[in-house]
Design a protein around this motif. Structure first.
Motif, short mmCIF file in Angstrom:
data_model
loop_
_atom_site.label_atom_id
_atom_site.label_comp_id
_atom_site.label_asym_id
_atom_site.label_seq_id
_atom_site.Cartn_x
_atom_site.Cartn_y
_atom_site.Cartn_z
N LYS A 78 0.74 -1.15 0.00
CA LYS A 78 -0.23 -0.14 -0.07
C LYS A 78 0.71 1.56 -0.06
O LYS A 78 0.25 2.24 -0.41
N CYS A 79 2.10 1.10 0.39
CA CYS A 79 2.96 2.28 0.51
C CYS A 79 3.23 2.98 -1.15
O CYS A 79 3.77 3.96 -1.05
N LEU A 80 2.99 2.17 -2.10
CA LEU A 80 3.31 2.38 -3.31
C LEU A 80 2.05 2.88 -4.05
O LEU A 80 2.05 3.12 -5.13
N LEU A 81 0.67 2.99 -3.29
CA LEU A 81 -0.36 3.77 -3.70
C LEU A 81 0.25 4.96 -4.14
O LEU A 81 0.66 5.91 -3.35
N GLN A 82 -0.23 5.62 -5.39
CA GLN A 82 0.14 6.87 -6.16
C GLN A 82 -0.94 7.97 -5.93
O GLN A 82 -2.16 7.46 -6.24
N PHE A 83 -0.60 8.95 -5.37
CA PHE A 83 -1.76 10.22 -5.54
C PHE A 83 -1.06 11.32 -6.23
O PHE A 83 0.06 11.76 -5.67
N ASP A 84 -1.63 12.06 -7.39
CA ASP A 84 -1.02 13.05 -8.16
C ASP A 84 0.33 12.62 -8.36
O ASP A 84 1.42 13.33 -8.58
N VAL A 98 9.30 -2.23 -3.33
CA VAL A 98 9.29 -1.05 -2.31
C VAL A 98 10.82 -0.52 -2.52
O VAL A 98 11.05 0.59 -2.54
N GLU A 99 11.79 -1.45 -2.54
CA GLU A 99 13.27 -1.05 -2.94
C GLU A 99 13.51 -0.51 -4.10
O GLU A 99 14.41 0.41 -4.25
N ALA A 100 12.79 -1.03 -5.07
CA ALA A 100 12.86 -0.23 -6.57
C ALA A 100 12.13 1.17 -6.50
O ALA A 100 12.81 2.03 -7.05
N GLU A 101 11.27 1.29 -5.60
CA GLU A 101 10.70 2.62 -5.61
C GLU A 101 11.60 3.60 -4.96
O GLU A 101 11.91 4.71 -5.05
N LEU A 102 12.38 2.90 -3.66
CA LEU A 102 13.49 3.73 -3.24
C LEU A 102 14.45 4.10 -4.05
O LEU A 102 15.10 5.39 -3.99
N LYS A 103 14.77 3.36 -4.91
CA LYS A 103 16.00 3.75 -5.96
C LYS A 103 15.25 4.79 -6.78
O LYS A 103 16.19 5.62 -7.26
N ARG A 104 14.19 4.49 -7.18
CA ARG A 104 13.36 5.52 -8.27
C ARG A 104 13.38 6.98 -7.62
O ARG A 104 13.88 8.07 -8.30
N ILE A 105 13.02 7.16 -6.56
CA ILE A 105 12.97 8.35 -5.46
C ILE A 105 14.39 8.93 -5.52
O ILE A 105 14.21 10.08 -5.59
N ASN A 106 15.30 8.28 -5.15
CA ASN A 106 16.85 8.61 -5.05
C ASN A 106 16.76 9.90 -3.72
O ASN A 106 17.19 10.84 -3.89
N TRP A 107 16.20 9.39 -2.61
CA TRP A 107 16.14 10.20 -1.51
C TRP A 107 17.31 10.18 -1.00
O TRP A 107 18.27 9.19 -1.09
N PRO A 108 17.99 11.49 -0.54
CA PRO A 108 19.41 11.83 -0.43
C PRO A 108 19.89 11.09 0.90
O PRO A 108 21.14 11.43 1.24
N HIS A 109 19.36 10.26 1.69
CA HIS A 109 19.57 9.79 2.87
C HIS A 109 19.51 8.11 2.82
O HIS A 109 18.60 7.77 2.20
N LYS A 110 20.37 7.37 3.69
CA LYS A 110 20.07 5.95 3.60
C LYS A 110 18.89 5.37 4.37
O LYS A 110 18.61 6.27 5.23
N VAL A 111 18.25 4.58 3.85
CA VAL A 111 16.98 4.06 4.47
C VAL A 111 17.46 2.60 4.96
O VAL A 111 17.79 1.75 4.18
N GLU A 112 17.34 2.22 6.07
CA GLU A 112 17.71 1.06 6.52
C GLU A 112 16.36 0.05 6.50
O GLU A 112 15.25 0.47 6.92
#
Length: 258
Positions: free
Chosen positions: A24-30, A61-75
């Motif tokens: 569900k965390c991959l649900l998209q809005f706008d 979810v891991e693929a979404e993290l890579k796509r986002i390219n958030w500038p901090h490490k996510v454990e």
């Protein structure tokens, strides 16, 4: 301050077609996923230490993290028995809960206004609950009841004769001080040891509150739009009622490619 985002579940109540299920965390809005919204708002609030508790289809979810390219490490911590209750998911991240400092425990399936997170993280070290007094009655909302400002219940079903002067819906986010987080982890471990791994983690939070050994304050977020997404009609309401009240988000991935 550390944020632990619970995103392990199957989301069966969304009634997604067989073979098309996704976390569900991959649900998209706008065009922005719930996960990216969480991360962007945490970043804006100065919370960069993030632990993501995954279970169902973690590779998406891991693929979404890579796509986002958030500038901090996510454990990332995996719960292989994600079909059981969320208390087991919390138990899998016990190390992150007890590592020190204030801890935020957050459901991943919430679309919410930034004022809600601001209320949660404001101030120095503290135990904090969030309450929305403008809620629809029924069996689904987790009710938070206060008596003289003290939490006396946190449950969907209230006992007959319960005494309280304030009632509202609990937003699915909690903040614990270091010593309170350790006690919470102990209670959660007790659930696992006693064969109650199928329970929601809110039951362990309830036990913690009713011990009265740790003082909690309550931030009233009534009027700030938010919705927990469990059913198909929640998705529709999120898009038509909640999203229109939120500040527009620009995807981090879109920013880096523009």
């Amino acid at each position: 301050m550390r944020a632990i985002i619970l995103a392990a579940g199957l989301g069966l109540r969304l009634q997604q077609p067989a073979g098309d299920q996704f976390p569900k965390c991959l649900l998209q809005f706008d065009g922005v996923t719930l996960l990216e919204r969480h991360l962007q708002m945490l970043d804006a609030a100065g919370v960069h230490d993030v632990v993501l508790a995954l279970g169902f289809q973690p590779e998406l979810v891991e693929a979404e993290l890579k796509r986002i390219n958030w500038p901090h490490k996510v454990e990332i911590v995996l719960n292989p028995r994600f079909d059981l209750g969320s208390v087991l998911t919390v138990h899998t991240v016990a190390d992150a809960i007890t590592r020190g400092g204030d801890v935020l425990v957050m459901d991943a399936d919430v679309l919410y206004d930034e004022r809600i997170l601001s209320a949660l993280v404001a101030g120095e070290t503290v135990n904090r609950l969030l309450i929305d007094r403008d809620f629809e009655t029924g069996d689904e909302p987790v009710k938070l009841c206060l008596q003289g400002g003290v939490p006396v219940e946190l449950r969907k079903q209230l006992a007959v004769g319960l005494q309280y002067d304030t009632i509202g819906e609990s937003v699915g986010f909690f903040r614990f001080r270091e010593e309170t987080a350790r006690r919470f982890a102990d209670i959660v471990a007790g659930y696992i040891d006693s064969g109650r791994a199928n329970m929601p983690h809110e039951e362990a939070v309830r036990d913690l509150l009713l011990e009265r050994s740790h003082v909690f304050d309550t931030a009233d977020v009534t009027g700030a739009p938010w919705i927990e997404i469990d059913f198909p009609n929640d998705v529709a309401r999120a898009a038509s009622e909640i999203l229109t009240q939120l500040r527009p988000f620009i995807s981090l991935a879109r920013q880096t490619t523009s």
